[in-house]
Design a protein around this motif. Structure first.
Motif, PDB file in Angstrom:
ATOM      1  N   PRO A 279      -7.043  26.323  -3.919  1.00 46.10           N
ATOM      2  CA  PRO A 279      -7.765  27.555  -4.254  1.00 46.10           C
ATOM      3  C   PRO A 279      -9.209  27.493  -3.743  1.00 46.10           C
ATOM      4  O   PRO A 279      -9.855  26.454  -3.810  1.00 46.10           O
TER       5      PRO A 279
ATOM      6  N   LEU B 299     -12.635  29.758  -4.288  1.00 43.27           N
ATOM      7  CA  LEU B 299     -13.220  30.818  -5.107  1.00 43.27           C
ATOM      8  C   LEU B 299     -14.549  31.292  -4.535  1.00 43.27           C
ATOM      9  O   LEU B 299     -15.356  30.483  -4.071  1.00 43.27           O
ATOM     10  N   HIS B 300     -14.799  32.595  -4.612  1.00 39.44           N
ATOM     11  CA  HIS B 300     -16.062  33.178  -4.154  1.00 39.44           C
ATOM     12  C   HIS B 300     -16.800  33.758  -5.359  1.00 39.44           C
ATOM     13  O   HIS B 300     -16.181  34.362  -6.243  1.00 39.44           O
TER      14      HIS B 300
ATOM     15  N   THR C  98     -22.159  30.209  -8.013  1.00 41.92           N
ATOM     16  CA  THR C  98     -21.175  29.159  -7.723  1.00 41.92           C
ATOM     17  C   THR C  98     -21.558  27.833  -8.354  1.00 41.92           C
ATOM     18  O   THR C  98     -20.725  27.156  -8.955  1.00 41.92           O
TER      19      THR C  98
ATOM     20  N   GLY D  87     -15.315  26.384  -3.337  1.00 38.72           N
ATOM     21  CA  GLY D  87     -15.976  27.645  -3.610  1.00 38.72           C
ATOM     22  C   GLY D  87     -17.224  27.850  -2.789  1.00 38.72           C
ATOM     23  O   GLY D  87     -17.700  26.943  -2.101  1.00 38.72           O
TER      24      GLY D  87
ATOM     25  N   ASN E 153     -11.703  37.775  -5.548  1.00 39.11           N
ATOM     26  CA  ASN E 153     -12.761  36.916  -5.018  1.00 39.11           C
ATOM     27  C   ASN E 153     -12.258  35.489  -4.789  1.00 39.11           C
ATOM     28  O   ASN E 153     -12.877  34.531  -5.188  1.00 39.11           O
ATOM     29  N   PHE E 154     -11.117  35.384  -4.110  1.00 43.71           N
ATOM     30  CA  PHE E 154     -10.574  34.067  -3.808  1.00 43.71           C
ATOM     31  C   PHE E 154      -9.756  34.127  -2.523  1.00 43.71           C
ATOM     32  O   PHE E 154      -9.333  35.199  -2.081  1.00 43.71           O
TER      33      PHE E 154
END
Length: 150
Positions: A6, A8-9, A14, A69, A86-87
């Motif tokens: 995964p 992530l954004h 972050t 991320g 957002n991923f």
């Protein structure tokens, strides 16, 4: 075979999010790169407000997985930040040939966001949205010493 993880954004938090995940999941960050650490040019200028933000962070989870991320730079893209999309699913290929095959296959009838190519941070990297709307990153990092454990 490649590793799937995964990615992530976040909209600027972050570091806070990953410190939280680290406190729950344990482990240590294996990489943290800030936008100011990237080479800049007139063509690729990072907005001042993002220089101390996270361009890439990685936290191992389990034996073979990594939670990754970054902070999204919204001023320079047409994308809007929407919680829930957002991923990306990140694929770490074993070599350039595998990276190209995966990228080219997934991008059929989809949208290429960033063509796969050598990146300023040293990996061979690309981003796309497949024909079903799923966001992917594909990379091959010749310096990545993580081995796939079976």
């Amino acid at each position: 075979m490649a590793l799937f993880n995964p990615y992530l954004h976040f909209a600027g938090n972050t570091e806070e999010a990953f410190n939280f995940y680290k406190s729950i999941l344990g482990g240590e960050f294996i990489k943290m790169v800030r936008y100011k650490d990237l080479p800049q040019s007139d063509e690729h200028k990072i907005p001042e407000a993002y220089l101390d933000k996270i361009m890439y962070i990685a936290l191992p989870i389990g034996k073979n997985n990594v939670l990754m991320g970054s902070d999204a730079i919204l001023e320079s893209t047409e994308k809007k930040f929407t919680v829930g999309d957002n991923f990306h699913i990140s694929i770490s290929a074993e070599n350039k040939e595998e990276a190209n095959n995966l990228f080219n296959g997934l991008s059929v009838d989809g949208k290429i966001e960033m063509p796969i190519a050598n990146s300023p941070w040293g990996s061979y990297f690309g981003m796309l949205i497949d024909k079903f709307g799923i966001q992917w990153t594909v990379d091959f990092d010749p310096k990545d010493n993580r081995k796939i454990k079976q």
